[in-house]
Design an enzyme around this catalytic site. Structure first.
Site, mmCIF file in Angstrom:
data_model
loop_
_atom_site.group_PDB
_atom_site.id
_atom_site.type_symbol
_atom_site.label_atom_id
_atom_site.label_comp_id
_atom_site.label_asym_id
_atom_site.label_seq_id
_atom_site.Cartn_x
_atom_site.Cartn_y
_atom_site.Cartn_z
ATOM 1 N N LYS A 1 0.589 -1.253 0.193
ATOM 2 C CA LYS A 1 0.189 -0.058 0.097
ATOM 3 C C LYS A 1 0.986 1.217 0.091
ATOM 4 O O LYS A 1 1.994 1.245 0.447
ATOM 5 C CB LYS A 1 -1.039 0.170 1.243
ATOM 6 C CG LYS A 1 -0.277 0.147 2.770
ATOM 7 C CD LYS A 1 0.073 1.478 3.146
ATOM 8 C CE LYS A 1 0.555 1.403 4.431
ATOM 9 N NZ LYS A 1 1.282 2.860 4.665
ATOM 10 N N ASP B 1 -1.402 -1.224 10.304
ATOM 11 C CA ASP B 1 -1.758 -1.210 9.120
ATOM 12 C C ASP B 1 -2.483 -2.442 8.876
ATOM 13 O O ASP B 1 -3.139 -2.577 7.510
ATOM 14 C CB ASP B 1 -0.576 -1.085 8.285
ATOM 15 C CG ASP B 1 -0.154 0.296 8.240
ATOM 16 O OD1 ASP B 1 -1.004 1.212 8.467
ATOM 17 O OD2 ASP B 1 0.977 0.452 7.822
#
Length: 289
Positions: A10, A136
């Site tokens: 990401k 995350d």
């Protein structure tokens, strides 16, 4: 039985950090999206009740320091699983790069073990478990594009960004995230307009999205590691439409709208950096297969 899972990296299109919480974490506000640079996990059930993690990459730990290992241990403990598993990680995402490689591996392990052990948990339930492993991991369980708040575990999914290319370049340095946060002072940085970024994405406005990129940790990391600033400058010089550091660094990414420019920028950066990648922005929740 063998299960294969994809673990995409990401990038942060917008990253703002506010005050420190009583639990020691910082309040964050981030817009994150997945890209098609991904690790692969192969999960195989073992007769012996143990967790084995292995990888061809010598920088990937094979014990409890590995987040995929922690994911397996968490599920075994929480649901009383008395079975073993082998987790083989094929790394493509650079290690310690600010791209959530370890978190995405943990998320892939949660999804894969949910299937392997037939736990029938929803993605939301897996994301809640993921928050116990790392900030995350919750986002990485779902993938796609989302606004993350709290310490990163509270997610609001948003539209897919306008399609574009992403060039990533990672210098041969390691960044201490803890040290970056220690030196960070919220009163001394320009904070990104996160709402403006979300509006640009929702409107599929590529130019406005580029103009809304922002990362409050960038100024801290750039002072500590001049190599990151050099890569930013070179990426701009070679023609990227917009450039930003991802996470706490050291990876820098550039957005490019037209494929015709990608190879030239890629080739130019290869002269300054060994780890350079040209990928697409995925940004869709159903892109994990």
């Amino acid at each position: 039985m063998r299960i294969l899972e994809k673990a995409p990296a990401k990038i942060n299109l917008s990253l703002d950090v506010h005050g420190k919480r009583p639990d020691g974490y910082h309040e964050v506000e981030m817009v994150m999206t997945t890209i098609d640079l991904a690790d692969r996990l192969e999960l195989t059930e073992l007769d012996k009740d143990e967790i084995r993690v292995s990888s061809h990459n010598r920088f990937v730990p094979d014990d409890q320091r590995n987040l995929a290992y922690q994911a397996a241990k968490l599920l075994k403990t929480r649901f009383g699983i008395q079975k073993g598993v082998s987790i083989v990680i094929t790394k493509t995402i650079p290690v310690a790069a600010g791209l959530a490689g370890g978190s995405s591996d943990a998320a892939a392990a949660l999804r894969g073990l949910n299937r392997l052990w037939k736990l029938n948990l929803t993605l939301d339930e897996l994301a809640e478990l993921g928050a116990e492993i790392g900030s995350d991991v919750s986002f990485c369980v779902h993938g796609g594009t989302a606004l993350a708040t709290g310490r990163g575990e509270k997610l609001k999914h948003i539209a897919t960004p306008p399609h574009c290319w992403v060039i990533l370049a990672k210098p041969v340095i390691g960044v201490s995230t803890a040290e970056v946060y220690r030196q960070y002072d919220a009163s001394k940085v320009e904070h990104p307009n996160v709402e403006r970024m979300i509006e640009a994405i929702e409107a599929k406005d590529y130019k406005e999205m580029c103009g809304s990129l922002g990362n409050v940790l960038e100024s801290v990391t750039l002072k500590m590691y001049p190599e990151v600033d050099m890569i930013k400058r070179q990426m701009k010089r070679f023609g990227a439409d917009a450039v930003l550091m991802s996470g706490s660094g050291p990876t820098v990414f550039g957005l490019i709208q037209y494929e015709s420019k990608v190879q030239r920028i890629y080739n130019g950066l290869r002269g300054f950096c060994d780890q350079v990648y040209a990928v697409r922005m995925i940004g869709e929740q159903n892109a994990l297969d």
